[in-house]
Design an enzyme around this catalytic site. Structure first.
Site, PDB file in Angstrom:
ATOM      1  N   ASP A 250       0.845  -1.204   0.000  1.00  0.00           N
ATOM      2  CA  ASP A 250       0.000   0.000   0.000  1.00  0.00           C
ATOM      3  C   ASP A 250       0.881   1.255   0.000  1.00  0.00           C
ATOM      4  OD1 ASP A 250      -2.344  -1.473   0.141  1.00  0.00           O
ATOM      5  OD2 ASP A 250      -2.708  -1.090   2.271  1.00  0.00           O
TER       6      ASP A 250
ATOM      7  N   ARG B 280      -1.384  -0.590  -8.400  1.00  0.00           N
ATOM      8  CA  ARG B 280      -2.754  -0.174  -8.061  1.00  0.00           C
ATOM      9  C   ARG B 280      -2.798   1.349  -8.203  1.00  0.00           C
ATOM     10  NH1 ARG B 280      -3.887  -0.765  -2.059  1.00  0.00           N
ATOM     11  NH2 ARG B 280      -4.408  -2.925  -2.475  1.00  0.00           N
TER      12      ARG B 280
HETATM   13  C1  FAD Z   1      -8.925  -1.172  -3.094  1.00  0.00           C
HETATM   14  C2  FAD Z   1      -8.469   0.177  -2.645  1.00  0.00           C
HETATM   15  C3  FAD Z   1      -7.186   0.337  -2.144  1.00  0.00           C
HETATM   16  C4  FAD Z   1      -6.726   1.594  -1.752  1.00  0.00           C
HETATM   17  N1  FAD Z   1      -5.427   1.747  -1.350  1.00  0.00           N
HETATM   18  C5  FAD Z   1      -4.960   2.975  -1.070  1.00  0.00           C
HETATM   19  C6  FAD Z   1      -3.588   3.205  -0.793  1.00  0.00           C
HETATM   20  O1  FAD Z   1      -2.752   2.286  -0.800  1.00  0.00           O
HETATM   21  N2  FAD Z   1      -3.199   4.477  -0.506  1.00  0.00           N
HETATM   22  C7  FAD Z   1      -4.069   5.544  -0.505  1.00  0.00           C
HETATM   23  O2  FAD Z   1      -3.660   6.683  -0.268  1.00  0.00           O
HETATM   24  N3  FAD Z   1      -5.385   5.342  -0.751  1.00  0.00           N
HETATM   25  C8  FAD Z   1      -5.846   4.103  -1.042  1.00  0.00           C
HETATM   26  N4  FAD Z   1      -7.174   3.924  -1.326  1.00  0.00           N
HETATM   27  C9  FAD Z   1      -8.146   5.028  -1.054  1.00  0.00           C
HETATM   28  C10 FAD Z   1      -8.284   5.947  -2.236  1.00  0.00           C
HETATM   29  O3  FAD Z   1      -7.103   6.677  -2.415  1.00  0.00           O
HETATM   30  C11 FAD Z   1      -9.445   6.922  -2.023  1.00  0.00           C
HETATM   31  O4  FAD Z   1      -9.215   7.656  -0.887  1.00  0.00           O
HETATM   32  C12 FAD Z   1     -10.806   6.255  -1.887  1.00  0.00           C
HETATM   33  O5  FAD Z   1     -10.904   5.155  -2.714  1.00  0.00           O
HETATM   34  C13 FAD Z   1     -11.918   7.234  -2.283  1.00  0.00           C
HETATM   35  O6  FAD Z   1     -11.694   7.681  -3.593  1.00  0.00           O
HETATM   36  P1  FAD Z   1     -12.627   7.293  -4.811  1.00  0.00           P
HETATM   37  O7  FAD Z   1     -11.769   7.014  -5.991  1.00  0.00           O
HETATM   38  O8  FAD Z   1     -13.540   6.200  -4.433  1.00  0.00           O
HETATM   39  O9  FAD Z   1     -13.358   8.644  -5.152  1.00  0.00           O
HETATM   40  P2  FAD Z   1     -14.238   9.616  -4.240  1.00  0.00           P
HETATM   41  O10 FAD Z   1     -14.546  10.768  -5.128  1.00  0.00           O
HETATM   42  O11 FAD Z   1     -13.614   9.887  -2.929  1.00  0.00           O
HETATM   43  O12 FAD Z   1     -15.539   8.759  -3.974  1.00  0.00           O
HETATM   44  C14 FAD Z   1     -16.437   8.441  -5.019  1.00  0.00           C
HETATM   45  C15 FAD Z   1     -17.751   8.027  -4.395  1.00  0.00           C
HETATM   46  O13 FAD Z   1     -17.544   6.789  -3.681  1.00  0.00           O
HETATM   47  C16 FAD Z   1     -18.303   6.758  -2.500  1.00  0.00           C
HETATM   48  N5  FAD Z   1     -17.420   6.641  -1.357  1.00  0.00           N
HETATM   49  C17 FAD Z   1     -16.076   6.791  -1.352  1.00  0.00           C
HETATM   50  N6  FAD Z   1     -15.576   6.519  -0.140  1.00  0.00           N
HETATM   51  C18 FAD Z   1     -16.623   6.199   0.643  1.00  0.00           C
HETATM   52  C19 FAD Z   1     -16.763   5.804   2.000  1.00  0.00           C
HETATM   53  N7  FAD Z   1     -15.701   5.666   2.790  1.00  0.00           N
HETATM   54  N8  FAD Z   1     -17.998   5.533   2.467  1.00  0.00           N
HETATM   55  C20 FAD Z   1     -19.085   5.638   1.656  1.00  0.00           C
HETATM   56  N9  FAD Z   1     -19.011   5.995   0.371  1.00  0.00           N
HETATM   57  C21 FAD Z   1     -17.813   6.269  -0.139  1.00  0.00           C
HETATM   58  C22 FAD Z   1     -19.105   8.041  -2.484  1.00  0.00           C
HETATM   59  O14 FAD Z   1     -20.333   7.811  -3.092  1.00  0.00           O
HETATM   60  C23 FAD Z   1     -18.281   8.978  -3.316  1.00  0.00           C
HETATM   61  O15 FAD Z   1     -19.047   9.993  -3.851  1.00  0.00           O
HETATM   62  C24 FAD Z   1      -7.629   2.693  -1.789  1.00  0.00           C
HETATM   63  C25 FAD Z   1      -8.901   2.543  -2.308  1.00  0.00           C
HETATM   64  C26 FAD Z   1      -9.321   1.323  -2.753  1.00  0.00           C
HETATM   65  C27 FAD Z   1     -10.678   1.207  -3.367  1.00  0.00           C
END
Ligand code: FAD
Length: 301
Positions: free
Chosen positions: A125, A175
């Site tokens: 990660d 990723r």
């Molecule tokens: C499999 C996976 C691994 C990840 N690994 C890392 C990593 O190693 N390092 C890192 O910095 N980040 C990591 N992340 C987190 C990522 O960087 C984002 O912070 C997170 O995924 C939210 O971004 P988004 O692309 O979903 O877009 P966003 O614009 O934040 O969210 C899009 C939509 O998704 C929904 N949503 C998002 N989060 C939530 C929540 N918690 N609860 C409810 N609804 C929600 C909402 O409807 C929102 O409008 C990971 C995410 C995933 C999916």
């Protein structure tokens, strides 16, 4: 996110822990490996893959690192014995990155070797910007040693990510995600539109470079962009998978799966649930409602 949700997301550290615990249950498989394996088995039954995350980060001593390695090894063995479709995701600071780089390198190396023997895979990660260069170095060192069953993460909000992607070894497993840590504007894009554009840019570059890509997002606009690129370029299924967090937008998850794309769910478990829960709640656009329900509903014992 409306004003109330925004304010609550900023004041989360003041919300009592039992409430945070209650409202963040959906994001966490349970306190132990057994609960996590049950969740993974259920996901596998729905045609979804998983990655297991033993909760914990920024450990303060070497024995905690040894403990985390042991827990991850137990997870790898259980995956192997139960023949379930899952790999592991590790946080470098949980494996000692901030204590001693060599300790961290050795910890990830030993897990990668064990995973390799079992035909499995370790995702490293990406944490906050203090860790970016060291984490990429860790990944490069392991790949140089011939360990091909490790992958890394790049964050679309980081201004440096395109250059980092270009510097990765050939055939890297990456990723892509937006990034969750609070970073200064000098090093990270703040504008959501730019972050989404950069996500697409990184994805294009990753496909150009022959990377295997985990497209980690719940943002349907980003998913659309990814599907557009995959379709236009005829990217083979083996070269990409979607990835989503446990407890987030299961509807989108089932649509992506129904349309025939591989999808992996990030499944965290363990006793150190607090920091992860805060990050997830902070991102929840309906956080106010959750906290309110958490405050009003009596605890179940
Ligand atoms: C499999 C996976 C691994 C990840 N690994 C890392 C990593 O190693 N390092 C890192 O910095 N980040 C990591 N992340 C987190 C990522 O960087 C984002 O912070 C997170 O995924 C939210 O971004 P988004 O692309 O979903 O877009 P966003 O614009 O934040 O969210 C899009 C939509 O998704 C929904 N949503 C998002 N989060 C939530 C929540 N918690 N609860 C409810 N609804 C929600 C909402 O409807 C929102 O409008 C990971 C995410 C995933 C999916």
């Amino acid at each position: 996110m409306n004003a109330l949700n925004y304010i609550l997301s900023r004041t989360l550290p003041f919300v009592p822990r039992p409430i945070v615990r209650r409202v963040s249950r959906r994001y966490i498989a349970g306190d132990d490996l057994r609960s996590a394996l049950d969740v993974v088995q259920r996901l596998n039954g729905e045609g979804l893959m998983a990655t297991l995350d033993v909760l914990g980060e920024s450990v303060s001593n070497r024995s905690l690192v040894a403990g985390a390695v042991k827990e991850y090894l137990a997870a790898l063995e259980a995956i192997d014995i139960r023949r379930i479709d899952a790999n592991i995701s590790v946080k470098p600071t949980q494996l000692g990155l901030k204590l001693d780089f060599d300790l961290c390198l050795e910890s990830v190396r030993s897990l990668a070797r064990d995973a390799g023997r079992m035909g499995n895979f370790v995702r490293i990660d990406m944490e906050d910007s203090d860790c970016t260069a060291l984490t990429l170095d860790l990944y490069r060192r392991l790949r140089d040693e011939g360990l091909d069953n490790v992958g890394v993460v790049l964050q679309a909000y980081m201004r440096r990510s395109l250059a980092d992607l270009r510097a990765l070894p050939e055939g890297a497993s990456v990723r892509l995600c937006k990034g969750i840590y609070v970073e200064p504007r000098e090093i990270a894009y703040r504008d959501r539109w730019i972050v989404n554009r950069n996500f697409r840019r990184l994805l294009e570059e990753a496909f150009d470079r022959g990377c295997r890509v985990g497209i980690a997002t719940h943002d349907e606009a980003v998913v659309w962009d990814a599907l557009d690129l995959i379709d236009r370029r005829g990217v083979p299924p083996a070269m990409y998978e979607f990835q989503m967090l446990l407890g987030v937008d299961e509807k989108l998850r089932s649509i992506i799966r129904r349309d025939g794309h591989r999808l992996r769910v990030y499944v965290p478990y363990g006793a150190n649930w607090y920091a992860y829960s805060l990050r997830r709640l902070k991102e929840n656009p309906s956080i106010a409602g959750y906290i309110l329900v958490g405050l009003l509903r009596p605890a179940r014992h």
